[in-house]
Design a protein around this motif. Structure first.
Motif, mmCIF file in Angstrom:
data_model
loop_
_atom_site.group_PDB
_atom_site.id
_atom_site.type_symbol
_atom_site.label_atom_id
_atom_site.label_comp_id
_atom_site.label_asym_id
_atom_site.label_seq_id
_atom_site.Cartn_x
_atom_site.Cartn_y
_atom_site.Cartn_z
ATOM 1 N N TYR A 73 0.833 -1.207 0.000
ATOM 2 C CA TYR A 73 0.000 0.000 0.000
ATOM 3 C C TYR A 73 0.862 1.250 0.000
ATOM 4 N N ILE A 74 1.886 1.264 0.824
ATOM 5 C CA ILE A 74 2.751 2.440 0.908
ATOM 6 C C ILE A 74 3.513 2.638 -0.395
ATOM 7 N N GLY A 75 4.041 1.564 -0.964
ATOM 8 C CA GLY A 75 4.743 1.676 -2.243
ATOM 9 C C GLY A 75 3.843 2.219 -3.331
ATOM 10 N N VAL A 76 2.630 1.686 -3.409
ATOM 11 C CA VAL A 76 1.669 2.139 -4.426
ATOM 12 C C VAL A 76 1.268 3.587 -4.163
ATOM 13 N N SER A 77 1.033 3.920 -2.918
ATOM 14 C CA SER A 77 0.633 5.283 -2.567
ATOM 15 C C SER A 77 1.709 6.297 -2.944
ATOM 16 N N LEU A 78 2.961 5.967 -2.672
ATOM 17 C CA LEU A 78 4.043 6.896 -2.993
ATOM 18 C C LEU A 78 4.306 6.974 -4.493
ATOM 19 N N ALA A 79 4.234 5.840 -5.184
ATOM 20 C CA ALA A 79 4.523 5.829 -6.616
ATOM 21 C C ALA A 79 3.380 6.396 -7.452
ATOM 22 N N PHE A 80 2.147 6.149 -7.016
ATOM 23 C CA PHE A 80 0.979 6.571 -7.802
ATOM 24 C C PHE A 80 0.201 7.714 -7.152
ATOM 25 N N PHE A 116 2.692 1.616 -20.285
ATOM 26 C CA PHE A 116 4.080 1.283 -19.980
ATOM 27 C C PHE A 116 4.637 2.231 -18.915
ATOM 28 N N VAL A 117 4.306 3.515 -19.009
ATOM 29 C CA VAL A 117 4.719 4.478 -17.981
ATOM 30 C C VAL A 117 4.098 4.080 -16.637
ATOM 31 N N SER A 118 2.847 3.632 -16.674
ATOM 32 C CA SER A 118 2.189 3.162 -15.456
ATOM 33 C C SER A 118 2.930 1.933 -14.903
ATOM 34 N N TRP A 119 3.390 1.056 -15.792
ATOM 35 C CA TRP A 119 4.157 -0.109 -15.344
ATOM 36 C C TRP A 119 5.460 0.340 -14.689
ATOM 37 N N LEU A 120 6.108 1.362 -15.244
ATOM 38 C CA LEU A 120 7.330 1.881 -14.625
ATOM 39 C C LEU A 120 7.044 2.414 -13.217
ATOM 40 N N HIS A 122 4.713 1.195 -11.395
ATOM 41 C CA HIS A 122 4.513 -0.058 -10.657
ATOM 42 C C HIS A 122 5.878 -0.580 -10.183
ATOM 43 N N VAL A 123 6.903 -0.484 -11.035
ATOM 44 C CA VAL A 123 8.258 -0.899 -10.639
ATOM 45 C C VAL A 123 8.725 -0.053 -9.457
ATOM 46 N N LEU A 124 8.492 1.261 -9.520
ATOM 47 C CA LEU A 124 8.871 2.134 -8.409
ATOM 48 C C LEU A 124 8.129 1.729 -7.135
ATOM 49 N N ALA A 125 6.832 1.466 -7.245
ATOM 50 C CA ALA A 125 6.053 1.023 -6.086
ATOM 51 C C ALA A 125 6.629 -0.279 -5.530
ATOM 52 N N ILE A 153 6.417 -10.682 -1.030
ATOM 53 C CA ILE A 153 7.443 -10.283 -2.005
ATOM 54 C C ILE A 153 7.389 -11.195 -3.232
ATOM 55 N N LYS A 154 7.297 -12.507 -3.013
ATOM 56 C CA LYS A 154 7.237 -13.450 -4.141
ATOM 57 C C LYS A 154 6.006 -13.202 -5.006
ATOM 58 N N LEU A 155 4.852 -13.046 -4.366
ATOM 59 C CA LEU A 155 3.617 -12.824 -5.113
ATOM 60 C C LEU A 155 3.680 -11.513 -5.893
ATOM 61 N N TRP A 156 4.179 -10.461 -5.269
ATOM 62 C CA TRP A 156 4.263 -9.162 -5.938
ATOM 63 C C TRP A 156 5.229 -9.226 -7.126
ATOM 64 N N THR A 157 6.301 -10.004 -6.991
ATOM 65 C CA THR A 157 7.241 -10.174 -8.101
ATOM 66 C C THR A 157 6.538 -10.813 -9.293
ATOM 67 N N ILE A 158 5.728 -11.819 -9.039
ATOM 68 C CA ILE A 158 4.963 -12.473 -10.103
ATOM 69 C C ILE A 158 3.974 -11.488 -10.730
ATOM 70 N N ILE A 159 3.274 -10.730 -9.897
ATOM 71 C CA ILE A 159 2.294 -9.747 -10.395
ATOM 72 C C ILE A 159 2.985 -8.684 -11.244
ATOM 73 N N LEU A 160 4.165 -8.238 -10.824
ATOM 74 C CA LEU A 160 4.919 -7.248 -11.590
ATOM 75 C C LEU A 160 5.294 -7.805 -12.969
ATOM 76 N N GLY A 161 5.685 -9.068 -13.015
ATOM 77 C CA GLY A 161 6.009 -9.714 -14.291
ATOM 78 C C GLY A 161 4.790 -9.827 -15.200
ATOM 79 N N ILE A 162 3.659 -10.200 -14.631
ATOM 80 C CA ILE A 162 2.413 -10.294 -15.408
ATOM 81 C C ILE A 162 2.023 -8.923 -15.935
ATOM 82 N N ASP A 163 2.164 -7.906 -15.095
ATOM 83 C CA ASP A 163 1.837 -6.537 -15.519
ATOM 84 C C ASP A 163 2.740 -6.098 -16.669
ATOM 85 N N LEU A 164 4.014 -6.506 -16.645
ATOM 86 C CA LEU A 164 4.913 -6.193 -17.761
ATOM 87 C C LEU A 164 4.423 -6.853 -19.047
#
Length: 179
Positions: A73-80, A116-120, A122-125, A153-164
Motif C-alpha cells: 500500500y505504501i509503495g503504491v501510494s508513494l509511486a501513484f 508502460f509508464v504506469s508499469w514503470l 509499478h516498478v517504483l512502487a 514479495i514473491k507474489l508481488w514479483t509475479i504480479i509485476l512480471g504479469i503486468d509487464l
C-alpha cells in the motif's frame, strides 16, 4: 477481522477522506493553501501505517499477509499518489464544480505508452514496497515470524512480471478506439 486489517482499511479510507477534504477546501471554500496542506498529508498516513505495522512485529506479533500489504500500500501510494490526486482533482472539477473536461481516453500506441509508464510506476512502487519489507525483515530478524512477508514479495514479483507482459501486449494488440 484483526486489527491489522482494520488499520489497513482505515488508512485507505483516511487517504481518500484527506484527498476529498483537500479538494473541498481548495476549490469550494477557496482555501488553496489549507487544501494543499491536506493533500500533502497523504504520505503522513503512510508513515503512520508502516510504523504501526513494524512496531507490531517488533512486539512479537507473527507477520501476516496484511502486514505485507501495508508495505505494498505504501509503495503504491508513494509511486501513484500524485497521479491519483490528479485523477481525483480532474473529476472533482468536472463533476462537482462543473468546470473543465474529463481527459480523453487514450487508444492505440498512446495507450500502450501510457500503460508502460504506469508499469514503470509499478516498478517504483515495487522497489519502495519490497524495500520496506526487506527493511522490516532485517529489523525484526529472519525467522518464521516473517515468512508471510517473503510470500508477499514473491507474489508481488509475479504480479509485476504479469503486468509487464500486459503492458507489452498493448504494443502488439493495440487498444482500439470506441465508436
Amino acid at each position: 477481522m484483526n486489527w491489522v486489517v482494520m488499520t489497513l482499511i482505515a488508512a485507505e479510507i483516511l487517504f481518500w477522506v484527506v484527498i476529498v477534504l483537500g479538494l473541498v477546501l481548495r476549490y469550494v471554500l477557496r482555501l488553496n493553501k489549507v487544501g494543499l496542506i491536506f493533500l500533502s498529508m497523504t504520505p503522513v498516513i503512510d508513515l503512520i501505517l508502516i510504523m504501526t505495522m513494524t512496531l507490531d512485529l517488533l512486539n512479537g506479533a507473527k507477520a501476516t499477509v496484511p502486514h505485507g500489504i501495508a508495505a505494498v500500500y505504501i509503495g503504491v501510494s508513494l509511486a501513484f499518489g500524485k497521479q491519483m490526486i490528479r485523477w481525483a482533482d480532474e473529476r472533482f472539477k468536472y463533476y462537482v464544480l462543473k468546470v473543465g473536461h474529463l481527459p480523453v481516453k487514450k487508444t492505440g500506441i498512446a495507450y500502450a505508452k501510457a500503460y508502460f509508464v504506469s508499469w514503470l510506476r509499478h516498478v517504483l512502487a515495487y522497489l519502495i514496497g519490497t524495500g520496506l519489507l526487506w527493511l522490516i525483515i532485517n529489523i525484526v530478524g529472519h525467522s518464521e515470524h516473517v515468512l508471510a512477508l517473503y510470500h508477499v514479495i514473491k507474489l508481488w514479483t509475479i504480479i509485476l512480471g504479469i503486468d509487464l507482459l500486459i503492458s507489452l501486449s498493448y504494443f502488439i494488440w493495440q487498444k482500439p478506439q470506441k465508436g
